[in-house]
Design a protein around this motif. Structure first.
Motif, mmCIF file in Angstrom:
data_model
loop_
_atom_site.group_PDB
_atom_site.id
_atom_site.type_symbol
_atom_site.label_atom_id
_atom_site.label_comp_id
_atom_site.label_asym_id
_atom_site.label_seq_id
_atom_site.Cartn_x
_atom_site.Cartn_y
_atom_site.Cartn_z
ATOM 1 N N ALA A 1 107.263 58.210 173.853
ATOM 2 C CA ALA A 1 107.589 58.394 175.264
ATOM 3 C C ALA A 1 108.454 59.631 175.479
ATOM 4 O O ALA A 1 108.436 60.238 176.538
ATOM 5 C CB ALA A 1 108.287 57.155 175.810
ATOM 6 N N LYS A 2 109.202 60.018 174.444
ATOM 7 C CA LYS A 2 110.035 61.223 174.503
ATOM 8 C C LYS A 2 109.285 62.456 174.014
ATOM 9 O O LYS A 2 109.850 63.523 173.882
ATOM 10 C CB LYS A 2 111.287 61.031 173.641
ATOM 11 N N GLY A 3 107.986 62.286 173.683
ATOM 12 C CA GLY A 3 107.182 63.403 173.215
ATOM 13 C C GLY A 3 107.243 63.631 171.718
ATOM 14 O O GLY A 3 106.772 64.641 171.218
ATOM 15 N N LEU A 4 107.848 62.698 170.981
ATOM 16 C CA LEU A 4 107.970 62.807 169.534
ATOM 17 C C LEU A 4 107.080 61.774 168.872
ATOM 18 O O LEU A 4 107.437 60.611 168.760
ATOM 19 C CB LEU A 4 109.423 62.587 169.094
ATOM 20 N N ARG A 5 105.908 62.173 168.459
ATOM 21 C CA ARG A 5 104.967 61.240 167.833
ATOM 22 C C ARG A 5 105.187 61.229 166.319
ATOM 23 O O ARG A 5 105.250 62.281 165.696
ATOM 24 C CB ARG A 5 103.544 61.647 168.147
ATOM 25 N N ILE A 6 105.338 60.016 165.784
ATOM 26 C CA ILE A 6 105.458 59.887 164.337
ATOM 27 C C ILE A 6 104.463 58.828 163.867
ATOM 28 O O ILE A 6 104.138 57.899 164.606
ATOM 29 C CB ILE A 6 106.894 59.530 163.875
ATOM 30 N N THR A 7 104.006 59.006 162.661
ATOM 31 C CA THR A 7 103.050 58.056 162.096
ATOM 32 C C THR A 7 103.762 56.745 161.775
ATOM 33 O O THR A 7 104.996 56.691 161.674
ATOM 34 C CB THR A 7 102.435 58.603 160.796
ATOM 35 N N THR A 8 102.978 55.706 161.600
ATOM 36 C CA THR A 8 103.534 54.407 161.222
ATOM 37 C C THR A 8 104.266 54.523 159.896
ATOM 38 O O THR A 8 105.346 53.947 159.721
ATOM 39 C CB THR A 8 102.417 53.348 161.134
ATOM 40 N N GLU A 9 103.701 55.282 158.969
ATOM 41 C CA GLU A 9 104.337 55.457 157.656
ATOM 42 C C GLU A 9 105.708 56.118 157.788
ATOM 43 O O GLU A 9 106.684 55.694 157.158
ATOM 44 C CB GLU A 9 103.422 56.272 156.739
ATOM 45 N N LYS A 10 105.804 57.160 158.619
ATOM 46 C CA LYS A 10 107.100 57.831 158.823
ATOM 47 C C LYS A 10 108.087 56.911 159.529
ATOM 48 O O LYS A 10 109.275 56.902 159.204
ATOM 49 C CB LYS A 10 106.917 59.128 159.605
ATOM 50 N N ALA A 11 107.603 56.123 160.488
ATOM 51 C CA ALA A 11 108.471 55.173 161.184
ATOM 52 C C ALA A 11 109.007 54.127 160.200
ATOM 53 O O ALA A 11 110.180 53.770 160.241
ATOM 54 C CB ALA A 11 107.718 54.510 162.334
ATOM 55 N N LYS A 12 108.134 53.668 159.293
ATOM 56 C CA LYS A 12 108.558 52.695 158.267
ATOM 57 C C LYS A 12 109.633 53.298 157.367
ATOM 58 O O LYS A 12 110.608 52.626 157.026
ATOM 59 C CB LYS A 12 107.374 52.251 157.420
#
Length: 112
Positions: free
Chosen positions: A49-60
Motif C-alpha cells: 500500500a506504501k508502494g513497497l512490494r516485497i516477496t513472501t520469502e523476503k517478508a518471511k
C-alpha cells in the motif's frame, strides 16, 4: 513488571523517541486486524500500500529477524527489534557508486 521490562528494552533501542513514535504508528497501520501482531500477509499488504512490494520469502525473512517466540508474526516489541536491525544495517553501510555497501564489504588498502 512485564511492561516495565518492555519499556526499558524499548528505551535501549537504536530508535530515538520520534522514531519510536513513528514505529508505533506504523505498527498500528500494519496491524490490520488490531490483534497486537503483524503477520507476514499484513506486512506485505501494508508495504504494498506504501508502494513497497516485497516477496513472501523476503517478508518471511524480515519477520524472522525479530520473531523471538517463533510464532510467525511480530509483536510490537519484536517489530521494534526488526526496526533496530534495519536502522543499524543502514547506519553501518555507505554509498559506493550509488549502491549502499556494508562497511565490511568495502575494499581495503590505500586510496590511489
Amino acid at each position: 513488571m512485564e511492561n516495565s521490562r518492555n519499556s526499558s528494552s524499548l528505551r535501549e533501542s537504536y530508535l530515538d523517541e520520534k522514531e519510536l513514535q513513528k514505529t508505533q504508528e506504523l505498527f498500528a497501520k500494519l496491524d490490520v486486524d488490531k490483534n497486537g501482531f503483524i503477520t507476514i500477509t499484513e506486512l506485505q499488504k501494508g508495504l504494498s500500500a506504501k508502494g513497497l512490494r516485497i516477496t513472501t520469502e523476503k517478508a518471511k525473512r524480515l519477520v524472522g529477524r525479530g520473531d523471538d517466540d517463533l510464532d510467525g508474526r511480530l509483536s510490537f516489541q519484536e517489530f521494534v527489534t526488526v526496526m533496530n536491525v534495519l536502522k543499524r544495517s543502514t547506519a553501518t553501510s555507505i554509498s559506493v557508486g550509488g549502491k549502499a555497501q556494508p562497511r565490511d564489504s568495502l575494499p581495503r588498502g590505500p586510496i590511489t
